[in-house]
Design an enzyme around this catalytic site. Structure first.
Site, PDB file in Angstrom:
ATOM      1  N   TYR A 254       0.069 -12.376  -4.125  1.00 25.41           N
ATOM      2  CA  TYR A 254      -0.448 -11.597  -5.264  1.00 25.41           C
ATOM      3  C   TYR A 254       0.342 -11.908  -6.529  1.00 25.41           C
ATOM      4  O   TYR A 254      -0.245 -12.210  -7.581  1.00 25.41           O
ATOM      5  CB  TYR A 254      -0.375 -10.106  -4.953  1.00 25.41           C
ATOM      6  CG  TYR A 254      -0.607  -9.236  -6.173  1.00 25.41           C
ATOM      7  CD1 TYR A 254      -1.874  -9.089  -6.721  1.00 25.41           C
ATOM      8  CD2 TYR A 254       0.459  -8.580  -6.797  1.00 25.41           C
ATOM      9  CE1 TYR A 254      -2.093  -8.316  -7.848  1.00 25.41           C
ATOM     10  CE2 TYR A 254       0.253  -7.806  -7.929  1.00 25.41           C
ATOM     11  CZ  TYR A 254      -1.028  -7.682  -8.446  1.00 25.41           C
ATOM     12  OH  TYR A 254      -1.216  -6.927  -9.577  1.00 25.41           O
TER      13      TYR A 254
ATOM     14  N   SER B 118      -0.334  -8.010 -14.876  1.00 23.73           N
ATOM     15  CA  SER B 118       0.347  -6.890 -14.224  1.00 23.73           C
ATOM     16  C   SER B 118       1.817  -7.003 -14.573  1.00 23.73           C
ATOM     17  O   SER B 118       2.289  -8.086 -14.929  1.00 23.73           O
ATOM     18  CB  SER B 118       0.179  -6.995 -12.702  1.00 23.73           C
ATOM     19  OG  SER B 118       1.050  -6.126 -12.014  1.00 23.73           O
TER      20      SER B 118
END
Length: 279
Positions: free
Chosen positions: A149, A136
């Site tokens: 995360y 990401s």
């Protein structure tokens, strides 16, 4: 002469979003594609397109082993592994229960790397293959209440870099895909978990701001379709010499560039304003 067998690809988290789009893209490129998910009933759309559904839980070692054995028994090879299964669990570092934090690492990091461990011997025997790890832009930048995360994505970035060096002598490429904002269910799921973890208590005001940003319709309209990521993966696996990283999707390149350029506290200010943190 016998026909050259089709190359085989395995895509995890294939039941929707990036995984689904990637499975379809790889099939379009001529691969025999296995789309993996915990629930095969959610793979019916892919099955209707000729993609082979595979029940797989990336946190279950037996499930991973049986999946790889099934693919190699049926096709004799694995040429592409796309580690896409993952999720976002937001909440203040102080609030998130360690069981939830560990589970996020189990799915986003250990599941991907355990599956990679099982696939690598087959790629080494072929002296070819590509491992694609979906991280990401959150593997290069950070946001408030997203520490656990981001930790999984930063970890997967580092592990991918080490693996790239280790696998190179065996003809195996390792590619990192860094999506920006993508039109999937991810934001809503992350917001729900955020409110569950930090919706009350000392971080409630921050949680309300970040959850609102995650669910923002304005942001959603700017998000890129999952096919943007699938196209990048298609380019990577068909390139003679793929790039080590592909940052693509809404916001990925400019935000990663800003993180590289700005001092930490300046970037803190940019991100705090972007998610609407109370001052």
């Amino acid at each position: 002469m016998p026909a050259t067998p089709a190359k085989t690809a395995l895509v995890t988290g294939a039941s929707s979003g990036i995984g689904e789009a990637t499975a379809l893209k790889l099939q379009e490129l001529g691969y025999t594609v296995y789309g993996a998910a915990r629930r095969t009933d959610r793979l019916q759309k892919l099955a209707d397109h000729g993609i082979r559904p595979l029940e797989m839980d990336v946190t279950d070692d037996d499930s991973l082993r049986s999946g790889v054995e099934k693919i190699t028994a049926e096709t004799g090879r694995i040429d592409v592994l796309v580690n896409n299964a993952g999720y976002g669990s937001y909440g203040a570092l102080e609030d998130v229960p360690l069981d939830e934090a560990r589970y996020q690492f189990e799915v986003n990091v250990f599941g991907a790397l355990r599956l990679t461990q099982l696939v690598l011997p087959h790629m080494r025997a072929q002296h070819s293959g590509t491992v694609v790890n979906i991280t990401s832009m959150g593997g290069k930048i950070y946001t408030p209440l997203g520490g656990w995360y981001h930790g999984t994505k930063f970890a997967l970035e580092a592990l991918s870099d080490s693996l790239r060096l280790e696998a190179k002598p065996f003809g195996i490429d390792v590619v990192v895909i860094e999506p920006g904002g993508i039109a999937t269910e991810w934001g809503g799921i992350a917001a729900d978990k955020l409110e569950k973890s930090s919706g009350t208590g000392p971080y409630a005001a921050q949680a309300a701001a970040v959850a609102s940003s995650l669910r923002s319709e304005a942001n959603a309209k700017r998000n890129s379709p999952p096919t943007v990521i699938a196209d990048a993966i298609g380019k990577a696996v068909t390139a003679r010499r793929p790039r080590t990283r592909y940052a693509t999707g809404f916001g990925a390149r400019p935000l990663i560039a800003l993180r590289r350029i700005l001092p930490d506290r300046a970037f803190d200010t940019v991100i705090s304003r972007a998610v609407g943190l109370p001052r």
